[in-house]
Design an enzyme around this catalytic site. Structure first.
Site, PDB file in Angstrom:
ATOM      1  N   ASP A  60      -2.973   2.038   7.060  1.00 27.67           N
ATOM      2  CA  ASP A  60      -2.212   1.554   5.917  1.00 27.67           C
ATOM      3  C   ASP A  60      -1.905   0.063   6.043  1.00 27.67           C
ATOM      4  OD1 ASP A  60      -2.245   4.134   4.920  1.00 27.67           O
ATOM      5  OD2 ASP A  60      -0.353   4.677   5.905  1.00 27.67           O
TER       6      ASP A  60
ATOM      7  N   CYS B 212     -16.245  -5.787  14.985  1.00 36.74           N
ATOM      8  CA  CYS B 212     -15.428  -6.726  15.758  1.00 36.74           C
ATOM      9  C   CYS B 212     -14.481  -6.030  16.733  1.00 36.74           C
ATOM     10  CB  CYS B 212     -14.625  -7.627  14.811  1.00 36.74           C
ATOM     11  SG  CYS B 212     -13.401  -6.736  13.808  1.00 36.74           S
TER      12      CYS B 212
ATOM     13  N   ASP C 226       0.859  -1.184   0.000  1.00 31.46           N
ATOM     14  CA  ASP C 226       0.000   0.000   0.000  1.00 31.46           C
ATOM     15  C   ASP C 226       0.894   1.231   0.000  1.00 31.46           C
ATOM     16  OD1 ASP C 226      -2.821   1.237   0.489  1.00 31.46           O
ATOM     17  OD2 ASP C 226      -1.553   2.153   2.034  1.00 31.46           O
TER      18      ASP C 226
ATOM     19  N   CYS D 157     -12.376  -4.008   6.848  1.00 36.84           N
ATOM     20  CA  CYS D 157     -11.698  -4.513   8.042  1.00 36.84           C
ATOM     21  C   CYS D 157     -10.976  -5.806   7.683  1.00 36.84           C
ATOM     22  CB  CYS D 157     -12.696  -4.750   9.169  1.00 36.84           C
ATOM     23  SG  CYS D 157     -11.962  -5.481  10.664  1.00 36.84           S
TER      24      CYS D 157
ATOM     25  N   CYS E 190     -12.622  -8.903  10.113  1.00 37.68           N
ATOM     26  CA  CYS E 190     -13.907  -9.571   9.883  1.00 37.68           C
ATOM     27  C   CYS E 190     -14.471  -9.307   8.503  1.00 37.68           C
ATOM     28  CB  CYS E 190     -14.923  -9.125  10.937  1.00 37.68           C
ATOM     29  SG  CYS E 190     -15.319  -7.355  10.872  1.00 37.68           S
TER      30      CYS E 190
ATOM     31  N   GLU F  48      -2.238  -1.668  -5.753  1.00 36.95           N
ATOM     32  CA  GLU F  48      -3.480  -1.010  -6.136  1.00 36.95           C
ATOM     33  C   GLU F  48      -3.316  -0.297  -7.471  1.00 36.95           C
ATOM     34  OE1 GLU F  48      -6.008   0.533  -2.461  1.00 36.95           O
ATOM     35  OE2 GLU F  48      -3.937   1.241  -2.347  1.00 36.95           O
TER      36      GLU F  48
ATOM     37  N   CYS G  46     -12.870  -0.817  13.684  1.00 33.10           N
ATOM     38  CA  CYS G  46     -14.013  -1.609  13.221  1.00 33.10           C
ATOM     39  C   CYS G  46     -15.095  -1.601  14.297  1.00 33.10           C
ATOM     40  CB  CYS G  46     -13.571  -3.031  12.911  1.00 33.10           C
ATOM     41  SG  CYS G  46     -14.909  -4.085  12.289  1.00 33.10           S
TER      42      CYS G  46
END
Length: 461
Positions: free
Chosen positions: A390, A383, A216, A361, A364, A308, A380
């Site tokens: 990042d 969870c 990333d 996330c 989960c 990406e 999150c």
């Protein structure tokens, strides 16, 4: 595996050799400008005749702008246009004609819709001051001397290298490389020679062929790996900003050129401009060196790398982020990974541009509806997993590699506009879940710390 590779070396030219190289670069510019003026004159004449109501049959005959046609016209007129043509290599004139043929073809294909990307404008004339001196040799004596500190080019003779060319010389001596062309170019006040070489590379295997890593890229950190490693952003522009501003102010105080009055620049202005160009070139070299070291390390170590597909052109339109995005080299990092991982025997997976890697996330699989850029920690609400923003995105990218089948391994194909396809018929497509939801049967469960939950898939019909 045969591949095309470039070897670039800095040159230490004498004053006589520099004048000879500049003469060849000037010959290429003269051929380019003369041919462009000829093509433009005929096109303007035909446009004017159409405005007078003249039929297509009676118009001034069109001129071809392919390389053979331009070369034929130049050979017929070079004695009148450039009586000194015999003093330079024929490759100098061919350099300018080839550049014009490519520019006209790109302009024509862009108008007809055959070329993807932004529209390409009509070629412009090259200025002696603003254009970059360059000349390309494709025939003649092009070789590296046995001492590996000198190269031989047609009509220019024996040129000294600033560093040893042992890497290229070893391949040439072993017969695993063949020089196709050599280009001499001045970049940032320094003359350099680039060899375009056809290399027979052996098949290699990454050090960890079964390992997968998500990368990333960002501004705060140049790259964040799914392993938790943070690659610092050197911020070369910020480090050199003070010196670059000082040099720019010094150049502004000198007597520079004035195109309206025809005023020539002073020698002090030329010296100041050379120092400004050298400062910018140093920043570019530092950035390029850091990116090459990072991408080479990743390609040699990991078997699968996931990156990406960022809209870098759109990010550069952001006035607050443009300087930092350009300094980090968001577009250069995946470009280098694309060919280096092919040399290393791995595979590169490019995530879809709209894949919510930062909003998902990694524990989960819950997808947030919105995630502000100022939120550097992902929290999150389902969870309770609280990873770094990042690192969370990098783990989601790494998990995406397991969802890609062997049929979709490697770099994704592109559509007519040059962008990666969002969906592929018959292949797996990552599902973008609605905010506040989790995969069936996993509600309220949390993966082990550092793990990434599997993402749901649906197959396109």
């Amino acid at each position: 595996m045969k591949t095309m590779q470039a070897y670039r070396y800095a040159l230490d030219l004498t004053a006589v050799q520099e004048r000879a190289v500049l003469a060849h670069a000037g010959a290429a510019r003269v051929a380019y400008n003369w041919s462009l003026a000829r093509v433009k004159t005929v096109m303007d004449q035909r446009t004017a005749e159409r405005s007078y109501g003249i039929g297509e049959v009676d118009l001034t005959p069109a001129v071809g702008w392919s390389l053979p046609a331009l070369r034929k016209a130049w050979n017929q007129a070079k004695s009148d246009v450039a009586p000194w043509w015999a003093e330079c290599s024929k490759e100098a004139f061919n350099t300018g004609l080839d550049a014009l043929a490519r520019a006209l073809r790109n302009w024509s294909d862009s108008r007809c819709g055959k070329r993807a990307g932004r529209p390409v404008g009509f070629p412009r004339f090259k200025s002696r001051r603003r254009s970059t001196p360059s000349v390309r040799f494709t025939t003649g004596a092009i070789r590296v001397e046995p001492d590996r500190k000198h190269v031989v080019l047609p009509r220019l003779g024996r040129l000294k290298l600033h560093e040893s060319a042992r890497k290229l010389a070893r391949r040439l001596d072993a017969g695993s490389a063949r020089i196709l062309s050599a280009t001499v170019r001045r970049d940032g006040g320094r003359w350099q020679v680039s060899f375009c070489v056809e290399v027979d590379r052996p098949q290699r295997t990454p050090a960890r062929p079964d390992a997968t890593v998500g990368v990333d890229v960002g501004v705060k950190h140049l790259a964040v790996l799914s392993t938790g490693e943070l690659v610092a952003n050197p911020c070369h522009v910020d480090c050199a900003a003070r010196r670059m501003r000082r040099l720019a102010r010094r150049m502004s105080r000198r007597v520079g050129p004035d195109r309206r009055t025809g005023r020539e620049p002073s020698n002090r202005w030329e010296v100041a401009r050379a120092r400004v160009a050298g400062a910018h070139a140093r920043v570019a070299n530092l950035r390029r060196d850091g990116l090459h070291k990072l991408t080479t390390r990743l390609a040699r170590e990991y078997g699968t790398i996931v990156v990406e597909d960022l809209n870098v052109a759109g990010l550069l339109r952001n006035g607050r982020l443009a300087r930092y995005v350009a300094d980090a080299g968001f577009a250069e990092l995946p470009r280098q990974l694309a060919y280096k991982i092919e040399w290393s025997g791995g595979r590169l997976v490019v995530a879809d541009r709209w894949y919510p890697s930062s909003k998902t996330c990694s524990g989960c699989g819950t997808v947030k509806a919105k995630l502000a850029l100022s939120e550097r920690t992902y929290t999150c609400t389902t969870c309770g997993f609280v990873p770094d923003r990042d690192v969370n995105a990098a783990r989601n990218l790494a998990a995406l590699a397991h969802e890609v089948t062997d049929a979709r391994s490697g770099r994704e194909s592109s559509n007519g506009r040059g962008a990666d396809r969002k969906t592929r018929p018959g292949g797996p497509v990552a599902v973008k879940r609605q905010p506040g939801t989790a995969p069936a049967g996993k509600t309220g469960t949390v993966s082990p710390q550092g793990g990434t939950a599997d993402h749901g898939l649906t197959y396109a019909s």
